[in-house]
Enzyme design. Sequence first.
Site, PDB file in Angstrom:
ATOM      1  N   ALA A   1      44.859  49.652  39.419  1.00  0.00           N
ATOM      2  CA  ALA A   1      44.626  49.235  40.798  1.00  0.00           C
ATOM      3  C   ALA A   1      43.283  48.519  40.940  1.00  0.00           C
ATOM      4  O   ALA A   1      42.565  48.281  39.962  1.00  0.00           O
ATOM      5  CB  ALA A   1      44.716  50.438  41.737  1.00  0.00           C
ATOM      6  N   HIS A   2      42.935  48.191  42.158  1.00  0.00           N
ATOM      7  CA  HIS A   2      41.775  47.360  42.456  1.00  0.00           C
ATOM      8  C   HIS A   2      40.460  47.968  41.961  1.00  0.00           C
ATOM      9  O   HIS A   2      40.284  49.177  41.907  1.00  0.00           O
ATOM     10  CB  HIS A   2      41.673  47.130  43.976  1.00  0.00           C
ATOM     11  CG  HIS A   2      41.415  48.406  44.746  1.00  0.00           C
ATOM     12  ND1 HIS A   2      40.149  48.860  45.020  1.00  0.00           N
ATOM     13  CD2 HIS A   2      42.264  49.313  45.269  1.00  0.00           C
ATOM     14  CE1 HIS A   2      40.217  49.985  45.700  1.00  0.00           C
ATOM     15  NE2 HIS A   2      41.503  50.290  45.862  1.00  0.00           N
ATOM     16  N   ASP A   3      39.547  47.097  41.562  1.00  0.00           N
ATOM     17  CA  ASP A   3      38.162  47.467  41.231  1.00  0.00           C
ATOM     18  C   ASP A   3      38.059  48.471  40.090  1.00  0.00           C
ATOM     19  O   ASP A   3      37.143  49.286  40.061  1.00  0.00           O
ATOM     20  CB  ASP A   3      37.439  48.014  42.468  1.00  0.00           C
ATOM     21  CG  ASP A   3      37.382  47.004  43.598  1.00  0.00           C
ATOM     22  OD1 ASP A   3      36.776  45.941  43.401  1.00  0.00           O
ATOM     23  OD2 ASP A   3      37.975  47.259  44.668  1.00  0.00           O
TER      24      ASP A   3
END
Length: 231
Positions: free
Chosen positions: A143-145
């Site tokens: 997922a993000h980051d």
Amino acid sequence: MSSDQALYGLVGAGGHGREVMPLVRTQLASILSSGAARLVFVVENDVGGRNVNGIPVMGLDEFLDSRSPKFFNVAIAAGDARQRIALNCEACGAQPFSIIAATAIIHDDVEIGPGAILCPFAIVQSNSRIGRYFHANSYSSIAHDCVVGDYVTLGPRATCNGRGRIGNHAYIGSGAVIREGTPERAMVIGDRAIVGMGAIVTKPVAAGSTVIGNPARLLEKLQSTDASCTR
């Protein structure tokens, strides 16, 4: 084979290699059909001369000794073996290529190092940073980051939610879920850590440790508890 015909080798003809080879054929279809490239399985300590699922097998030494332009990927789950083979191939002048399934999804502002394998329906979401020779099996998700180290493997349907930090050589088993970190504190999976199949990780995992269960707990502690039970 002409010396100007490129040679693409997928190292590993075991189960994972046989799953990945159809992705390679699809990805390289245009240059293979034109005769500009040839595709082989590459196997250590093998003399070649046979086929696996219709693809010729070549020994690693023969592959590396070829005068053709050489490109390779390593479809072996064990991170240490993947690193050793990749470094050997690079030192002998072969160039890594990544394998990205047509149904894999890569979002905005993502960096992925060389030699990655993203299997069908794998997802790498926005603003993530992925290291060298990353393996994302089918339906796995970053997922993000997130920041992922080198030689990391995600099993099928493994999920690292946002703001995770996965160390070098970590192995995330099939169906495992890593809880999202926060902007102030990432959820850390240490170098060479192993997250067991189906584990639900709610706390950081130390380097070199193995966690299993829901919620995930250290395997050593569980074994110690089992050993002390007298009932």
